[in-house]
Design an enzyme around this catalytic site. Structure first.
Site, mmCIF file in Angstrom:
data_model
loop_
_atom_site.group_PDB
_atom_site.id
_atom_site.type_symbol
_atom_site.label_atom_id
_atom_site.label_comp_id
_atom_site.label_asym_id
_atom_site.label_seq_id
_atom_site.Cartn_x
_atom_site.Cartn_y
_atom_site.Cartn_z
ATOM 1 N N ASP A 34 -9.662 -2.480 2.410
ATOM 2 C CA ASP A 34 -9.606 -1.893 3.749
ATOM 3 C C ASP A 34 -10.602 -2.552 4.699
ATOM 4 O OD1 ASP A 34 -7.715 -0.128 2.791
ATOM 5 O OD2 ASP A 34 -9.219 1.328 2.176
ATOM 6 N N ASP A 43 0.821 -1.206 0.000
ATOM 7 C CA ASP A 43 0.000 0.000 0.000
ATOM 8 C C ASP A 43 0.859 1.262 0.000
ATOM 9 O OD1 ASP A 43 -2.624 0.570 -0.288
ATOM 10 O OD2 ASP A 43 -3.142 0.505 1.833
#
Length: 540
Positions: A431, A369
């Site tokens: 997420d 990420d």
């Protein structure tokens, strides 16, 4: 195995592990110009304008707007300071329309208009766009308006009165509150269900072993089609992260093609997920229990009851309606419903074997990420983040569907007037799913060892909700795209280790089901048997 197609799609869904972004403060934003009724026109009109917050400070709502008359100065060369304004042009306390074809900057035109007593400058352009400006703070009322809007305003006759404003969002936007609730709900329900399923399978395995040694009858029904957890190694997790990097790069370079593939996959997977999530409720309905003959197709196999067939039609009908109507203003509601069902179903099906695997996966994806959000701008030729560009959809009008999206309600009026299609706050499925896999594992551990009050589960759900709040705060403070896992992973993983260390259970959680797989007890690759009791299975 039934979970493998879902795992493949989960790889796609975790691509957008960072999907929350805010516009830069030095970029032009939209506002509204409103005309008041006059002798010629009995009703007010609203038009789209562009302005810079660092240059102009407009009213925050329609009620506090200052309304003033306008004057047309398109024929006057504002940039030529030796040329006075025409005698017929009234400038004092008025908004002045000026041409964009002059030989000086917009700021210089606004400065001269203000020095002559004008209240503000409206630069007329054929197409509504604003030139680049630095982020130095000014105090001019300067806005850009489209030529077609200017013509309509001036057709209103003399004494046209207008006001400029731009709605402001609250410190706690309602859209973020809704996204927070949907995400925590998905993680909480999905992890709770996953822990229950895993514990039931664990009891089934134990009952099976008891039955081999003695004639005792097991109360728990055997479920031969599922394993308690996935047989994963550290190497397979590393390979998974590498595969995700490859897929993200493929999307970056071939977005216009792959986006339709992923939309189709999402339609199938979310339809199956809605069926799986609602089937336990439908099974309680006492009517429509007649069964079909046995069949075997890709999506379902076995026999189906009438109530299941109706549910199947409803589930895939919901996803088909979303595909057809996905660009409608209300389509985000359907997308969120499908997304929640998909997330819950994936968490129910995918069960990680140990805290070791959870830790490696979560830490690996945090690095992934951070790299694709913060590091890639230094590598790409245009200086843009690969992750953010994929999340935005680049120049394509299609967006990846693997996000929860809620419109920014404070700017709905601007969105309608300025035809803005990206007025949404987004949260990627990654997420939800990546931290959710950890929450699912710790809940199953709670049930297996009898932890009081589901301690690990509660700590992780609270940690996830807190991490999401910190993510929103970081977005507001840093005013740019943020990798959400950078905040979510520490708020779930660290409390897990702390509680486990206090209770002396780190070693047990670290190994989890690894000993079972290493001892060769897993039968994940064994041939599947017939469907018990003639029930149908949905292959997700």
């Amino acid at each position: 195995m039934a979970w493998r197609p879902t795992l493949i799609f989960t790889i796609f869904s975790t691509i957008l592990t960072q999907s929350l972004a805010k516009g830069k403060s030095d970029s032009p934003i939209c506002g509204i110009l409103r005309t008041l009724p006059n002798a010629t026109s009995n009703y007010s009109e609203k038009y789209c304008i562009l302005f810079y917050k660092t240059i102009s400070h407009l009213a925050g709502d329609e009620d506090s707007t200052l309304y003033l008359p306008v004057s047309d100065a398109l024929e006057w060369d504002v940039c030529d300071e030796t040329e006075p304004p025409p005698a017929s042009l009234d400038i004092e306390n008025r908004y002045i329309f000026v041409s964009s074809e002059n030989n000086c900057s917009a700021l210089e035109r606004a400065s001269r208009i203000q020095s002559l007593g004008g209240a503000g400058t409206l630069i007329v352009k054929e197409k509504l766009h604003a030139p680049k400006q630095n982020n130095t703070d000014y105090n001019f009322t300067l806005a850009f308006i489209q030529n077609s809007s200017y013509v309509k305003i001036m057709d209103g006759g003399e004494n046209v009165t207008v006001g400029l404003y731009s709605p402001e969002d609250s410190l706690l936007p309602l859209s973020l509150v809704i996204i927070w609730f949907l995400a925590v709900f998905s993680v909480g329900v999905g992890a709770f269900w996953s822990g229950k399923v895993r514990h039931k399978l664990y009891l089934s395995e134990q009952c099976g072993h008891v039955g081999e040694d003695n004639p005792m009858t097991c109360r728990e029904p055997a479920l031969p089609h599922e394993e308690t957890s996935m047989n994963l190694s550290a190497k397979s997790i590393i390979g998974f992260v590498v595969l995700m990097c490859t897929m993200l790069l493929s999307l970056y370079f071939f977005y216009h093609i792959l986006v339709f593939v992923i939309i189709g996959m999402f339609c199938i997977a979310s339809g199956s997920a809605v069926f799986c999530c609602l089937q336990p409720l439908i099974s309680r309905i006492p009517c429509a229990t007649c069964r079909t003959p046995y069949f075997n197709i890709y999506v379902v196999r076995g026999t189906l009851e009438v109530r299941q067939i109706l549910l199947l039609i409803f589930s895939f009908g919901l996803s088909i309606v979303w595909v057809v109507m996905r660009k409608e203003p209300w389509a985000w509601i359907l997308q969120d419903i499908l997304g929640i069902a998909f997330s819950i179903n994936v968490l129910r099906v995918l069960r990680l074997p140990s805290l070791k695997i959870c830790t490696i996966l979560l830490c690996g994806l945090v690095i992934y990420d951070i790299f694709f959000v913060f590091i890639t701008p230094f590598i790409t030729s245009d200086g843009k983040s690969i992750m953010v560009e994929v999340a935005k959809g680049g120049t394509s009008q299609e967006q990846l569907p693997m996000v929860l999206k809620v419109p920014n309600f404070a700017f709905l009026e601007i969105s309608n007037i300025c035809h803005i299609t990206d007025n949404y706050n987004l949260l990627g499925f990654g997420d939800i799913l990546i931290p959710g896999l950890l929450v699912s594992f710790v809940h199953s551990f709670d049930l297996q060892i009898g932890t009081p009050c589901h301690l690990y589960y509660l700590v992780n759900v609270i940690g996830y909700g807190t991490g999401l709040v910190v993510t929103f705060i970081a977005l507001w403070l840093l005013n740019g795209a943020q990798p959400a896992l950078l905040y979510l992973v520490p708020f779930t993983l660290i409390p897990t280790y702390i509680v486990a260390a206090i209770r002396g259970e780190v070693v047990a959680m670290w190994h989890g089901d690894s000993d079972k797989f290493e001892s060769g007890e897993s039968d994940m690759d064994s041939p599947e048997e017939g469907v018990p009791n003639g029930s149908a299975q949905i292959v997700t």
